[in-house]
Design a protein around this motif. Structure first.
Motif, PDB file in Angstrom:
ATOM      1  N   GLN A  19       0.827  -0.938  -0.277  1.00 47.01           N
ATOM      2  CA  GLN A  19       0.388   0.284  -0.118  1.00 47.01           C
ATOM      3  C   GLN A  19       1.296   1.161   0.237  1.00 47.01           C
ATOM      4  N   LEU A  23       0.981   4.185  -3.014  1.00 50.21           N
ATOM      5  CA  LEU A  23       0.130   5.821  -2.810  1.00 50.21           C
ATOM      6  C   LEU A  23       1.733   6.025  -3.335  1.00 50.21           C
ATOM      7  N   MET A  63      -7.778  -0.695  -1.140  1.00 51.00           N
ATOM      8  CA  MET A  63      -7.824   0.658  -0.719  1.00 51.00           C
ATOM      9  C   MET A  63      -9.180   1.583  -1.766  1.00 51.00           C
ATOM     10  N   LEU A  68      -9.931   5.015  -0.593  1.00 51.90           N
ATOM     11  CA  LEU A  68      -8.701   6.100  -0.740  1.00 51.90           C
ATOM     12  C   LEU A  68      -8.599   5.283  -2.615  1.00 51.90           C
ATOM     13  N   LEU A  69      -9.193   4.410  -2.936  1.00 52.43           N
ATOM     14  CA  LEU A  69      -9.038   4.811  -4.633  1.00 52.43           C
ATOM     15  C   LEU A  69     -11.186   4.481  -5.339  1.00 52.43           C
ATOM     16  N   LEU A  82      -8.679   8.698  -8.506  1.00 49.70           N
ATOM     17  CA  LEU A  82      -8.098   8.838  -6.461  1.00 49.70           C
ATOM     18  C   LEU A  82      -9.619   9.464  -5.960  1.00 49.70           C
ATOM     19  N   ARG A  85      -9.843  11.800  -0.145  1.00 48.37           N
ATOM     20  CA  ARG A  85      -9.489  11.227   0.613  1.00 48.37           C
ATOM     21  C   ARG A  85      -8.031  10.941   0.401  1.00 48.37           C
ATOM     22  N   SER A  86      -7.993  10.410  -1.065  1.00 48.63           N
ATOM     23  CA  SER A  86      -6.700   9.908  -1.312  1.00 48.63           C
ATOM     24  C   SER A  86      -5.681  11.209  -2.076  1.00 48.63           C
ATOM     25  N   GLU A  87      -6.180  11.708  -2.663  1.00 44.81           N
ATOM     26  CA  GLU A  87      -6.087  12.851  -3.432  1.00 44.81           C
ATOM     27  C   GLU A  87      -5.294  13.672  -1.478  1.00 44.81           C
ATOM     28  N   VAL A  89      -4.270  12.640   1.310  1.00 40.81           N
ATOM     29  CA  VAL A  89      -3.439  12.223   1.862  1.00 40.81           C
ATOM     30  C   VAL A  89      -1.960  12.261   0.403  1.00 40.81           C
ATOM     31  N   LEU A  90      -2.104  12.437  -0.641  1.00 41.13           N
ATOM     32  CA  LEU A  90      -1.065  12.564  -1.450  1.00 41.13           C
ATOM     33  C   LEU A  90      -0.643  13.603  -1.593  1.00 41.13           C
TER      34      LEU A  90
END
Length: 285
Positions: A19, A23, A63, A68-69, A82, A85-87, A89-90
């Motif tokens: 994971q 990411l 994910m 997250l995806l 994305l 939420r994942s954006e 984090v990134l």
């Protein structure tokens, strides 16, 4: 001011978790481009990194389940993009790598102090709070009193844990007679972190002296970025003027940037050849 010297033991992890690598891959190839990536492309790249197809598929599925995806079907192919939420984090990872950096040279003398008092029976809440504080760069000054350099906004962290009524936050500056270097040594466990920075330099510096083939460059860059981000996320970014003279973060950061620049052209060529990307459409279930 006396600045202390430091030597630590070597501790490093050669194999990032799927994971974490995922990411990094998404931040490197998808973030900011409004695209989704074909699952087969991800499987291909991860296989080159030594991660099997089943582990890659499981990571993608988990994910999606964690928000997250998102999936996007195009004919018979499944693509992944994305989420908000994942954006977030990134973007945080991007900021830490390219803007905040590993060395705190701009500290203004301000500290954030956080005090808490929880009932004895709240062991889980106490553990969660301490874990989140450590992740945010805090160290335990005394039992129930934690400290971090600079102005750290912990309001959302405390609210998420439901502990707003049990936590007090202050901004402060040390007294003129305070030995900040000694306080840092007593409050933070820096030996493993310093050793990890040193190990990072030893492992990755040779990669800055040669240019590998495209496929290898792409995988090496992903692995290096994953390791680097995990390393600087463990770093409380203490003021460099109060750290040991031989604190290795600056050398490690220079190594990271040098090797990244060396790997960038062949890695871009490999990504163009290996990755099947499509524009983002309206989110689908």
């Amino acid at each position: 001011m006396v600045r202390r010297r430091y030597r630590g033991r070597v501790m490093r992890e050669d194999s990032p978790r799927p994971q974490s690598l995922m990411l990094t891959f998404l931040g490197d190839q998808v973030l900011g481009r409004d695209v989704c990536v074909y699952s087969g492309s991800v499987i291909d790249v991860f296989a080159r990194a030594g991660i099997g197809e089943q582990a890659t598929r499981s990571t993608l599925t988990r994910m999606v389940g964690r928000g997250l995806l998102r999936r996007q079907r195009e004919g018979r192919r499944m693509y992944f993009g994305l989420t908000d939420r994942s954006e977030a984090v990134l973007r945080d990872g991007e900021r830490r790598i390219w803007h905040t950096g590993a060395v705190n040279r701009q500290w203004d003398g301000t500290w954030t102090l956080l005090g808490f008092s929880l009932p004895e029976s709240w062991q889980r809440q106490r553990h969660d709070l301490r874990s989140r504080l450590a992740w945010a760069g805090f160290g335990p000054l005394f039992n129930g009193l934690w400290i971090a350099p600079g102005e750290v906004d912990v309001s959302s962290l405390v609210a998420e844990l439901g502990l707003s009524a049990h936590v007090k936050v202050f901004r402060a500056q040390a007294d003129a007679g305070m030995d900040i270097g000694a306080m840092i040594e007593e409050t933070w466990e820096l030996s493993d972190l310093a050793a990890s920075y040193e190990a990072f330099v030893r492992h990755w510096q040779p990669c800055g002296e040669r240019t590998p083939d495209g496929d290898d460059a792409l995988v090496l860059r992903l692995r290096m970025q994953t390791e680097w981000l995990g390393l600087i996320r463990r770093d409380p970014r203490l003021p460099v003027g109060h750290l040991p003279d031989d604190w290795p973060a600056e050398r490690a950061e220079k190594t990271f940037r040098t090797v990244y620049d060396r790997l960038a052209p062949p890695a871009r060529d490999a990504a163009r050849r290996l990755l099947d990307l499509v524009p983002v459409r309206e989110a689908q279930a």
